[in-house]
Design a protein around this motif. Sequence first.
Motif, mmCIF file in Angstrom:
data_model
loop_
_atom_site.group_PDB
_atom_site.id
_atom_site.type_symbol
_atom_site.label_atom_id
_atom_site.label_comp_id
_atom_site.label_asym_id
_atom_site.label_seq_id
_atom_site.Cartn_x
_atom_site.Cartn_y
_atom_site.Cartn_z
ATOM 1 N N TRP A 142 -21.438 6.230 -21.796
ATOM 2 C CA TRP A 142 -20.253 6.718 -22.499
ATOM 3 C C TRP A 142 -20.576 7.295 -23.874
ATOM 4 O O TRP A 142 -19.758 7.997 -24.463
ATOM 5 C CB TRP A 142 -19.197 5.621 -22.617
ATOM 6 C CG TRP A 142 -18.325 5.604 -21.407
ATOM 7 C CD1 TRP A 142 -18.360 4.742 -20.358
ATOM 8 C CD2 TRP A 142 -17.298 6.559 -21.098
ATOM 9 N NE1 TRP A 142 -17.416 5.085 -19.421
ATOM 10 C CE2 TRP A 142 -16.755 6.193 -19.848
ATOM 11 C CE3 TRP A 142 -16.792 7.683 -21.745
ATOM 12 C CZ2 TRP A 142 -15.736 6.915 -19.250
ATOM 13 C CZ3 TRP A 142 -15.782 8.402 -21.149
ATOM 14 C CH2 TRP A 142 -15.257 8.019 -19.914
ATOM 15 N N TYR A 171 -13.634 13.964 -16.435
ATOM 16 C CA TYR A 171 -13.636 12.496 -16.335
ATOM 17 C C TYR A 171 -13.846 12.058 -14.888
ATOM 18 O O TYR A 171 -14.595 11.111 -14.603
ATOM 19 C CB TYR A 171 -12.326 11.931 -16.869
ATOM 20 C CG TYR A 171 -12.197 10.426 -16.720
ATOM 21 C CD1 TYR A 171 -12.724 9.572 -17.679
ATOM 22 C CD2 TYR A 171 -11.574 9.867 -15.609
ATOM 23 C CE1 TYR A 171 -12.625 8.200 -17.545
ATOM 24 C CE2 TYR A 171 -11.461 8.492 -15.455
ATOM 25 C CZ TYR A 171 -11.989 7.663 -16.431
ATOM 26 O OH TYR A 171 -11.898 6.292 -16.285
ATOM 27 N N HIS A 200 -22.504 0.454 -20.192
ATOM 28 C CA HIS A 200 -21.577 1.388 -20.846
ATOM 29 C C HIS A 200 -22.312 2.431 -21.685
ATOM 30 O O HIS A 200 -21.678 3.209 -22.402
ATOM 31 C CB HIS A 200 -20.597 0.630 -21.748
ATOM 32 C CG HIS A 200 -19.654 -0.266 -20.994
ATOM 33 N ND1 HIS A 200 -19.840 -1.621 -20.895
ATOM 34 C CD2 HIS A 200 -18.531 0.014 -20.284
ATOM 35 C CE1 HIS A 200 -18.873 -2.155 -20.171
ATOM 36 N NE2 HIS A 200 -18.065 -1.191 -19.782
ATOM 37 N N SER A 235 -20.796 10.679 -22.569
ATOM 38 C CA SER A 235 -19.535 11.119 -21.967
ATOM 39 C C SER A 235 -18.426 11.280 -23.000
ATOM 40 O O SER A 235 -17.578 12.170 -22.874
ATOM 41 C CB SER A 235 -19.095 10.114 -20.891
ATOM 42 O OG SER A 235 -20.057 10.012 -19.870
#
Length: 466
Positions: free
Chosen positions: A56, A221, A53, A59
């Motif tokens: 992210w 996304y 993860h 992101s």
Amino acid sequence: MTITTAPPQRFSGRQRLILFVLLGAGFMMSADFSILNVALPEIGAGVGLGLDHLAWIASAFALPAAGFTLLFGRLADLFGRRRLFLLGIILLAGASLLGGLATNPELLLLARVLQGLATAMALPASMSLLTTTFTEGSQRDRVLGLNGALLSGGFTVGALVGGTLVGLLSWRAAFFINLPVAVVLLAVTPLLIKESYDGTRRKLDVPGAVTVTGGLLAVTYAVIERHLLVAIAGVILLAAFWLIELRSTAPLAPVRILRRPTVKWGNYAGLVIFTMETGMIFLMTLYLQEVLHLSPLTTGLIFGLPGLSSVVAGVIAGRLIGRLGGRKLLVAGLAVQALATLPLVFLGTHRIALLIVIPALFIGFFGHVTAIVSYTVTGTSGLPNHEQGLATGLTTLTQQIAITIGIPILSAIAATQAVQLTGIRLALSVNVAVTLLSAGLIWIGLRTRTTATDRASERLEVSVAR
């Protein structure tokens, strides 16, 4: 008839201070972005965020930075550019404090989302303050050249000092470093910069704002997560936005501005410039660390030292654009960026390849920043002051989207090959081909209208002289 070119206008003392504030803000944001990239593994470990993860952290910033840039750029035009700039800096300071104090993944990702929102507010506002403070022509070209140089300098400084800063202190320093700079900006900005906005009060185009923000969020996304259904939803929302703008009496983004060749082709150039270069840097990072087995510190030096050429390019490009014109310099910068990437396609598995990598990066970064300055000037030229927030919002939006999608696109191309080095070579080949093809399209797209614009300007100068 002889048309003389006026000598370059010198900056006044006040203008120099305004440059220091606005360019300093951009430098801070770009350096912070680079420092945080270096600190990603330490940040994840510090808050308990797993490796799967870790992306992210980037992101969570990229989604709001891309999704809200156009909206905030237009709000700056309508309700005050200085106001939006100051609100963005306040939000950035608060988000940085939250990130530095975060003890779990939820708080950290919330801080990154807020930092992305702050960037979407502050960057287009600061850019439009630059383009409205300095007159179009040689003076504005020099300013945008300096802006490009300092933005690139921020990335370079971040790459060089990020590992050292995190190593000596901790990953939290990567967030806290923003606070003293933000305090200085908040203290001096009201004293130096006057409020600037479109004096005609108009209602905000709410349907347009909702559809374009939702569409950009969905598309960004979808690219990050490679989600087809979300991508389709994003395209539908953006199509709805286009139809709304055609019918709106007070559109968020007047469609006519997108019909201008300078705006259309300038932003297309920005998309190619940042998508291809961001993807190239990611691929070369993989090559240096996974193929040549170099350390992260050595990798940072290999990128950082050639990156110094980008600072020089920003200064030079701001002066050359007045002599050569935006079209010539833009295409030349793109061509240099592409041709400098070409030798990287043929790299092998031995460290002697560094004799090719370092000069190629040095030349490529020079062309890259030259193209950045040219596309920024092209995309914001020929527009009235009341649309500068929208124009700079578009150029900033283009940059944010391109940075976000560059890595997923080129890494997906590389992943089609079983052997890592073969995949890197394939993706870099696509990079070179797309950049060169785009340079040709931009040369053709800007040719006819640019000539017409030059003739119109010449007629205007003659009529004024008479």
